[in-house]
Design an enzyme around this catalytic site. Structure first.
Site, mmCIF file in Angstrom:
data_model
loop_
_atom_site.group_PDB
_atom_site.id
_atom_site.type_symbol
_atom_site.label_atom_id
_atom_site.label_comp_id
_atom_site.label_asym_id
_atom_site.label_seq_id
_atom_site.Cartn_x
_atom_site.Cartn_y
_atom_site.Cartn_z
ATOM 1 C CG ASP A 45 -1.895 -0.588 0.967
ATOM 2 O OD1 ASP A 45 -2.342 -1.154 -0.088
ATOM 3 O OD2 ASP A 45 -2.551 -1.152 2.102
ATOM 4 C CG ASN A 225 5.023 12.620 1.217
ATOM 5 O OD1 ASN A 225 6.332 11.547 0.811
ATOM 6 N ND2 ASN A 225 4.185 12.368 0.113
#
Length: 267
Positions: A45, A225
């Site tokens: 994923d 991120n």
């Protein structure tokens, strides 16, 4: 059809990527990593999230599919031994498009009129780098609460099985256009109070976070991120008008994925 493949980078994933490129080229499909119509992730994923962010500028033109080379994923649901079957499906049959909602994030700074815009497939988490996170939560412009704790997680329905679930949030079917706000270790005593429960907001509701101490450093993670921000005036989250498009060649119901990931004892 133009296609691109993103690999996790390990030997197994790279070999599968090379095989798929060869097979698909043999069927006269064109490898194009700039303007692909189909993006295939090979990994887990995390690799799928990377593929999504790499091509988030092409959401209306690009469909995504995943081959997993680790544990069963919510996005990468084809097995390595099914690669030949998948190639035949891609080249011989029109695929069904399934769309899932995304989360849109806007970060406004104290000294800047410009807002930073982001999209998230799974979630956005917000923490303070300097102790307790203190933020006012507004819903549709009305003050709801002043949060004190480790942080907040704002997730999409498809991301509700990820970090959100670990925090005790609800699992939401990804066909629902909603977002969920889940607390991380909130402070609740006779002085400070929060709702203490996850909040599920519909598409037409906007959540806004306003830090009490704006000059602090804030750690904001958008899917995979992470960045540090300071001098934040406001953070706005709402269900985006944009959606991710999945290429479906077979049925794999969402609740089947949930059961196999969290309940089933089969390995």
């Amino acid at each position: 059809m133009r296609f691109a493949i993103l690999s996790r980078g390990d030997q197994k994933s790279e070999l599968i990527k090379q095989r798929m490129v060869t097979y698909l080229n043999d069927f006269s499909m064109i490898y194009d990593d700039k303007e692909p119509e189909l993006v295939i992730s090979v990994g887990g994923d995390g690799t799928f999230l990377e593929a999504f962010h790499t091509y988030s500028y092409r959401l209306e033109e690009t469909a995504f599919i995943g081959v997993h080379t680790g544990h069963l994923g919510f996005y990468a649901d084809w097995l390595p031994e099914e690669v030949e079957k998948l190639v035949i499906e891609i080249t011989k049959k029109p695929f069904e498009i399934v769309e899932y909602p995304l989360l849109e994030l806007k970060i406004g700074s104290v000294n800047e009129t410009e807002e930073h815009h982001y999209l998230a497939l799974n979630e956005v988490s917000i923490k303070s780098s300097e102790g307790t996170l203190v933020m006012d939560l507004l819903i549709n412009g009305t003050h709801f609460e002043r949060f004190r704790g480790d942080g907040l997680c704002i997730s999409t329905p498809s991301g509700s099985t990820a970090y959100n679930k670990a925090l005790g949030g609800a699992i939401i079917h990804p066909s629902l256009e909603a977002l969920q706000i889940t607390e991380m270790a909130s402070i609740n005593n006779r002085v400070f109070r929060t709702i203490g429960s996850p909040l599920i907001l519909p598409k037409h509701h906007i959540s806004e976070l306003r830090p009490l101490y704006k000059k602090r450093n804030f750690t904001i993670t958008i899917d995979h991120n992470t960045e540090t921000y300071t001098n934040i005036e406001r953070i706005e989250c709402h269900v985006s008008d944009k959606k991710i498009r999945f290429a479906r060649f077979r049925s794999f119901p969402f609740w089947t994925r949930v059961r196999e990931s969290f309940i089933s004892e089969e390995r």
